[in-house]
Design an enzyme around this catalytic site. Structure first.
Site, PDB file in Angstrom:
ATOM      1  CG  PHE A  96      31.951 -26.767  40.630  1.00  0.00           C
ATOM      2  CD1 PHE A  96      32.280 -26.383  42.097  1.00  0.00           C
ATOM      3  CD2 PHE A  96      31.139 -27.804  40.651  1.00  0.00           C
ATOM      4  CE1 PHE A  96      31.904 -26.980  43.168  1.00  0.00           C
ATOM      5  CE2 PHE A  96      30.577 -28.325  41.678  1.00  0.00           C
ATOM      6  CZ  PHE A  96      30.796 -27.987  42.977  1.00  0.00           C
ATOM      7  CG  ASP A 142      10.654 -34.188  46.299  1.00  0.00           C
ATOM      8  OD1 ASP A 142      11.853 -34.692  46.072  1.00  0.00           O
ATOM      9  OD2 ASP A 142      10.245 -33.261  45.650  1.00  0.00           O
TER      10      ASP A 142
END
Lengths: 368, 1020
Positions: free
Chosen positions: B417, B272
């Protein structure tokens, strides 16, 4: 920095305690102990097989084994041994007539075999009987005894172990000694004569001192009771089926009678292999001037009672002297010499290989 | 299926913020209301998808007013929604309330596993609970994990069992024949047992007898011993000080005791990213302002300092509002601020204005920022420390303390954004009345939109950007633009119109944004470090050297993942090519994979000569070609592409491509996909896989992989609970694998080899004896010896070896990661090794029987009595056996600790002690029928012949082994042998040096320094 840095406390209440680590409170530090054992840093000796250790070891083994082997071989060769097969399977054999003797026959069959010793036997001579193809190591045979009874236990005397079946009870009486081993006890009688100018001079055969001390004094004991009368002590028992007479009549001497009869004890120490020899008698050297058995003619008188023909067994009589390492044993000496030589040879071969091809010091790279 | 939820009872009424995160760990909720305006709710979903930025969820307007419990209690809506599924980003349903229908989407959901941020409290309606939650739907099934050695062992035990039956049959046939030929005649002395009337039946009985006496060949105690050894190894892992994290006060923990040796065979690691490779901390680490780069760690003289000798960080004490946790090492930047460099001021002004961070000031000077993404937070905090403190915002203003002066800017517009724009801007009016647009965004986008006058500056900044990116930093470019009052007015009007338009609103807004963000002036660039956990690049480098392939599976977006790939050195600039697969359809993905493969093959074709390539092509499939690829490649694949790649018809293709690459990064993957990737590798590669992660989104992967490792750190405990091993730092993985795993594997293999050997050597003697005792199932040994052999005489030395053995010291296995390879190739214990052990055992058993047979057959004692009685024979064979197997374990033991000494010598001593006790008078007197070997030990072992036999047997059994091992060491040494040998030589040299120095010829004849030897190796 560290705007989003967040250490979550164990909000959901699961303690992160370990399986192997003792839970402990918050106070107790969970830091592992810094001990050599727990950190696997125990001081240790790490031997490696190097040319410096292996090759000398091979040479040393070779150098030790070869002299030992030669010593054993020479010793073994110096031992005098003489063996006669008196089974009587060949028609020409004097004992041929007795070949089909059976346990039931009442009349003893005797035969005499003459033989000549080429060399004299200087030291004490041991007389053996040897049997072949006789499976004293068969599982059913080996277990068929009652050591408790043989140790003089009175209750076992009258109620022998089940292991003795089918030689446990005969005609409603317990058999003493019970079991197949005792039942099949070797009962040929061997007598040795020196023939000196046609006169037969009997040679004294000592029948005591042929069994292990522990066997005679610890393992085998006569039943105890009032008095020393063995007949009374064995009261209520019967003789083994094959035996001509009961156990208390094996010998006239009381300390060699009953269960502690040495011939019986020797027989009861079962052999590991189907071909074996058992010590029968001792011939002691009388004085230092004469050899125990000088070279010459001898005759062996055999009371042939023990049937072996039915199962292709063989019977032998062996005379042998003894050294520090026992009787004749050519195998051991040869084995030692062979193994010693092989080790030495291997050492040489490995040395050559090591010098020619051994590459650990030169080209073995450690890839990084 | 429609799920109806009735309301009041199913909602616990959480009054404080703390209870709800607890609740949200149990169930998926429909957000009803929250403490924030408009029913907004900020959550972090790191445990779900690994993303660390904050997300916003909003209650539907009608329920957002249900602020207090009395109103809530009257809420009686009905929800009809989709059945439970594993899609984390989709939800569909309808709320029926007061005869109205309200559509529900994922925007209204709080999924199990998410954590509330910046929200005091919220109320929710339980939609899915327990196993129906999306998180649980994503976690795979728990499987019982077994090691490959375990499986091999089971097979071997079955084979041995078959072998046992074969031996039984052979001996039974032998028995039948013997009874038929010999036994029948021997009945005068030994009648058949009652009930046995035929040789055949006797053979049948003897079969079972032999099964019983030969059963020691099937090592029952093996399983127990293996478990004991594994337990020991697990304790060593728990006890390891070097895997203890002092900061979190957590030691490493082996949560299962059954997988240890597989740690030595790992070939693939699936990791991960967030919380595992990274600390989940963003740090403002460098910046480039007006062509000047700041942020390099410098020593007093102004040179670049080496790592490790960091000087004092910059002192921010002049600024009362500074965040004390912020650290920066380049004093140059602060000086520039103090000197009043206008570019630097503008740079930080931009950082303090252009963001969506919310501030909170609980008391004067105690500022807290709530950032949607940690990057933004890091930038705003940096500006704060350099004297441009963002204080507060209203919808129309932003207040900033610029070097102590409070200045309020009018916020005219925020150009948000998004993933396509990859930039955000604000338009502000300063108190002087100037209108300025501040913009920050991805370099690729922003550099194209600069004013041409910036050309020179752009070139310098691009160099800096490349430098930062090479270090794995996340970069942003900053720019500004002054706007004319009139132009702005016109533009804002158009913006207003576009914003209220009903059609194509998004498009029109985008076009307007595009228009204004043009011809900007470059200010500089920032570089943010996604802080890696300690030692991650080093660990990855070492693991890669150990031939372990590392795949990163993350829920994060592609840029982030690739950045991390660079910063932890998985991806390097030296790589031939990094393939990026982002296709949205099956065809695109297939095409991209095909292209990647072709490129790799072209390269290898041009590198390798044509002949070998032709040969390979003709002889095999694609796979082998791909495995022999020259050059280093990396593959980056997106979650949506991965979904196609994992489909049955493409998975092999995907796997082959991925395995040919040195590094694989999968981004935007769901927890279930993580598990599927692991499953795929497990299925086709027959390799040992290890998954490491820290969040709930890694649970399924951890459960699927052969070995699951949980990082016990920040993201809760689900991963740890599902894992087999847990520790708190990624870097411990190298120690777990290279030291503990390697040792475990080595020890287990040595243990198994020896165990099978000793049992065969022990048992097969009965087989040979069978031919001499009429196949009667007579044992060679005393019954007590048989009982105690496995338990007492031979168990402890081999256990000690299995627990303590080390071939090379731990630091060497880090130094030479290649030492890990035998485990991956499964070289130390496989079927071949097994047969070698068995052969050695049988060889030993033959000698063990026939040498005593040869010697003792006609031998007599030195007092004339027969020597070859059964009991003496048994003692001789047993004694030589114990001595031979003890010598053998001595040879096998590579690491003689005091414990090994104690157990080996102790076992021998115990053998003789027990032997003499068993054969003593006292025991016989008590139990004559049980201890019938009375007097045997002292009588037999007093014979020189017996000892000569034992010595002979030992030498003959051991010498070939030693010779063979020596030859192997000498001619074909394993790496571990070489390392050991070098170490021995070094040690000797050291002592030699010491001696020589003592003599007084110090250093005159240094045997050979290390470097010189290396050189020579190199030449060779």
């Amino acid at each position: 920095m560290a705007v989003n840095y967040s250490v979550k406390e164990e909000a959901d209440g699961h303690p992160s305690g370990g399986v192997g680590v003792p839970g402990g409170g918050a106070v107790k530090t969970r830091k592992p102990d810094n001990t050599a054992f727990k950190q696997q840093r125990l001081p240790a000796w790490q031997p490696i097989l190097t040319a410096g250790t292996v090759l000398p070891a091979f040479f040393i083994i070779g150098l030790i084994f070869i002299p030992i082997g030669i010593g054993i071989f020479v010793t073994s060769n110096n031992i005098r041994e003489y063996e006669i097969d008196y089974t009587g399977t060949e028609p020409s054999s004097p004992c041929n007539k007795c070949l089909n003797v059976s346990w039931d026959s009442t009349t003893p069959c005797t035969c005499t075999i003459n033989f000549t010793l080429e060399h004299s036997f200087e030291s004490n001579v041991f007389m053996y009987y040897g049997l072949s193809n006789f499976y004293q190591n068969h599982r059913r045979y080996v277990k068929s005894r009652d050591d408790s009874q043989l140790n003089g236990d009175n209750s076992s005397l009258l109620n022998p172990s089940k292991e003795c079946e089918p030689y446990r009870i005969n005609e409603d009486k317990p058999i003493a000694p019970c079991g197949a081993i005792a039942n099949s006890m070797f009962n040929d009688t061997l007598e040795l004569y020196r023939i000196d100018n046609d006169t037969r001079i009997p040679i004294t055969l000592i029948k005591k001192g042929i069994a292990w001390w522990t066997d005679k004094n610890v393992k085998f004991r006569n039943p105890t009771g009032d008095g020393n009368n063995l007949t009374a002590l064995f009261q209520g028992t019967t003789k083994p089926v094959n035996w001509p007479k009961p156990v208390y009549m094996l010998d006239s001497e009381p300390d060699n009678n009953g269960f502690i009869n040495e011939d019986f004890i020797v027989w009861m120490r079962t052999a590991a292999l189907p071909t074996f020899r058992k010590l029968y008698r001792l011939i002691e050297r009388k004085n230092n001037l004469q050899p125990t058995l000088q070279a010459g003619k001898y005759s062996l008188d055999i009371a042939y009672n023990y049937p072996v023909h039915s199962f292709d067994g063989r019977k032998r009589m062996i005379l042998s002297t003894i050294s520090w390492m026992g009787g004749k044993n050519p195998f051991l000496g040869i084995a030692y010499i062979t193994v010693g030589s092989i080790c030495f040879f291997l050492g040489v071969v490995l040395l050559i290989i090591h010098h020619k091809y051994g590459n650990r010091n030169t080209s073995a790279d450690i890839p990084n | 299926m429609n799920l109806t939820v009735t309301v009041p009872n199913s909602t616990r009424s959480p009054s404080a913020g703390t209870t709800l995160p607890c609740l949200s760990r149990q169930a998926d909720l429909l957000l009803l209301s929250s403490s924030e305006p408009h029913g907004l709710c900020y959550i972090e979903t790191a445990e779900l998808d690994g993303e660390t930025n904050m997300k916003v969820r909003q209650a539907i307007p009608v329920t957002s007013e249900l602020g207090d419990t009395s109103k809530l209690a009257r809420f009686d809506g009905e929800v009809i929604c989709e059945p439970p599924n594993n899609k984390l980003d989709k939800f569909g349903g309808t709320l029926y309330w007061k005869e109205n229908k309200y559509p529900l989407s994922n925007q209204n959901m709080l999924l199990r596993g998410c954590v509330l941020r910046n929200t005091e409290w919220c109320f929710g309606l339980v939609i899915f609970a327990g196993p129906d939650t999306k998180l649980m739907q994503n976690s795979g099934r728990t499987k019982f994990k077994r090691t490959s050695i375990d499986r091999l062992m089971n097979t071997l035990v079955l084979w041995i069992f078959g072998f046992l039956v074969c031996m039984g049959v052979i001996l039974a046939i032998g028995n039948a024949i013997w009874e038929h030929e010999v036994g029948v005649c021997f009945q005068i002395y030994l009648p058949w047992d009652e009930g046995v009337h035929s040789a055949f039946f006797s053979g049948f009985l003897s079969f079972w007898s032999y099964i019983i006496i030969l059963n020691t060949v099937v090592p029952i105690s093996l399983y127990v011993s293996v478990e004991v050894i594994r337990l020991g190894h697990s304790y060593f892992i728990n006890w390891d000080k070097k895997m203890y994290c002092a900061k979190r006060r957590t030691p490493a923990e082996a949560r299962t005791t059954t997988l240890n040796e597989e740690l030595g065979q790992v070939e693939y690691i699936f990791s991960d990213k967030t919380g595992t490779l990274t600390q989940n901390i963003m740090v403002f680490s460098k910046c480039s302002v007006n062509g000047h780069s700041y942020g390099d760690v410098q020593d007093v003289l102004g040179h670049k300092a080496e790592l490790g000798e960091r000087p004092e960080p910059v002192d921010f004490s002049f600024n009362p509002l500074a965040d004390p946790r912020f650290q920066f090492w380049d004093p140059g930047l602060l000086e520039a601020v103090k000197l009043g460099d206008p570019h630097v001021h503008e740079f930080f002004r931009l950082l303090s204005l252009c963001h969506t961070v919310m501030s909170e000031e609980k008391s004067e000077g105690e500022l807290y920022y709530k950032a949607q993404s940690p990057d933004e937070g890091a930038l705003v905090t940096a500006a704060r420390n350099f004297g441009f403190v963002f204080r507060s915002r209203t919808p129309k203003t932003i207040t900033v303390h610029e070097l102590g002066r409070a200045i309020t800017y009018q916020l005219l517009a925020i150009l948000d954004f998004n993933n396509i724009r990859k930039r955000m801007s604000v338009i502000v009016r300063s108190p002087e009345g100037k209108i300025r647009l501040y913009c920050k965004g991805a370099d690729t986008i922003l550099l194209e939109r600069l004013h041409p006058v910036n050309q020179d500056l752009t070139n310098v900044t691009t160099d800096h950007l490349n430098e930062y990116a090479g270090e794995g930093l996340r970069t942003l470019v900053l720019a500004y633009k002054d706007l004319e009052e009139s132009y702005y007015k016109d533009w804002s009007e158009r913006l207003h119109r576009a914003g209220s338009a009903t059609e194509a609103r998004e498009d029109r807004l985008a076009r307007l944004y595009d228009e204004v963000e043009h011809d900007m002036m470059l200010l500089g660039a920032t570089a943010i470090e996604d802080k890696l956990q300690q030692g991650v690049p080093e660990t990855i480098a070492i693991l890669t050297l150990a031939n372990i392939k590392i795949w990163v599976l993350t829920g994060d977006k592609q840029e982030t993942a690739v950045n991390i790939g660079y910063s932890c050195k998985m991806l390097t600039d030296d790589m031939t090519e990094v393939f990026v697969v982002t296709g949205h359809t099956v065809l695109e993905v297939r095409e991209e994979l095909r292209k990647a493969r072709e490129k790799m093959m072209d390269a290898s074709r041009s590198v390798g000569n044509g002949f070998s390539y032709q040969e390979k092509l003709s002889s095999s499939k694609l796979t082998s070609v791909l495995e022999a690829i020259a050059g280093e490649y990396a593959l980056v694949i997106n979650g949506h592409s991965l979904a196609h790649a994992l489909e049955a018809d493409m998975e092999v293709e995907f796997l082959e491509t991925a395995c040919a690459c040195k590094a694989v990064i999968c981004c935007r993957v769901t927890p279930l996909q993580k598990a599927q990737v692991v499953e795929l590798v497990k299925k086709y590669k027959k390799a040992v896989t290890l998954a490491i992660g820290d969040g709930a989104n890694d649970v399924s992967m951890i459960k699927t992989a052969h070995i699951g490792v949980g990082i016990s750190g920040q993201e809760g405990i689900q991963a740890v609970l599902a894992s087999d091993y847990s520790f708190s730092q990624f870097k411990f993985l190298q120690r777990l694998l290279l030291v503990h795993g390697r040792w475990s594997y080595l020890r287990m293999c040595k243990f198994l080899c020896y165990f099978f050997y000793k049992n065969f050597a022990f048992t097969m003697v009965h087989f040979w004896f069978g031919f001499f005792c009429g196949f009667s199932a007579q044992t060679v040994y005393d019954q007590y010896f048989i009982t105690l052999y496995n338990i007492v005489y031979t168990s402890l030395p081999v256990l000690a070896m299995g627990v303590f053995d080390q071939d090379v010291p731990e630091q060497r296995s880090m130094e030479y990661p290649k030492l890990y390879e035998p485990g991956q190739l499964n070289l130390l214990f496989n079927k071949r090794e097994f047969f070698i052990c068995i052969a050695q055992g049988i060889y030993t058993s033959v000698l063990m029987f026939f040498i005593p047979y040869g010697v003792l057959a006609d031998a007599t004692r030195d007092d004339g009595a027969q020597l070859a009685d059964y009991q003496s024979f048994a003692v001789t064979v047993a004694t030589s056996l114990v001595i031979v197997v003890s010598v053998q374990i001595g040879l096998d033991t590579g690491f003689w600790t005091a414990i090994n000494h104690f157990f080996i010598w102790g076992s021998l001593a115990a053998y003789f002690a027990i032997l003499f006790t068993m054969h003593s008078d006292g025991l016989f007197q008590m139990f004559p029928n049980q201890f019938r070997f009375v007097g045997n030990a002292q009588n037999t072992l007093a014979q020189p012949t017996v000892w000569l036999t034992i010595a002979l047997t030992t030498v003959v059994c051991i010498v070939p082994v030693v010779a063979f091992r020596f030859l192997k060491l000498d001619l074909k040494p394993e790496l571990s042998d070489t390392v050991r040998y070098t170490q021995l030589v070094r040690k000797k040299q050291k002592t030699q040096h010491r001696c020589m120095r003592r003599v007084g010829r110090a250093g005159s004849r240094r045997s050979e320094p290390r470097g010189a030897r290396r050189d020579r190796y190199g030449q060779a």
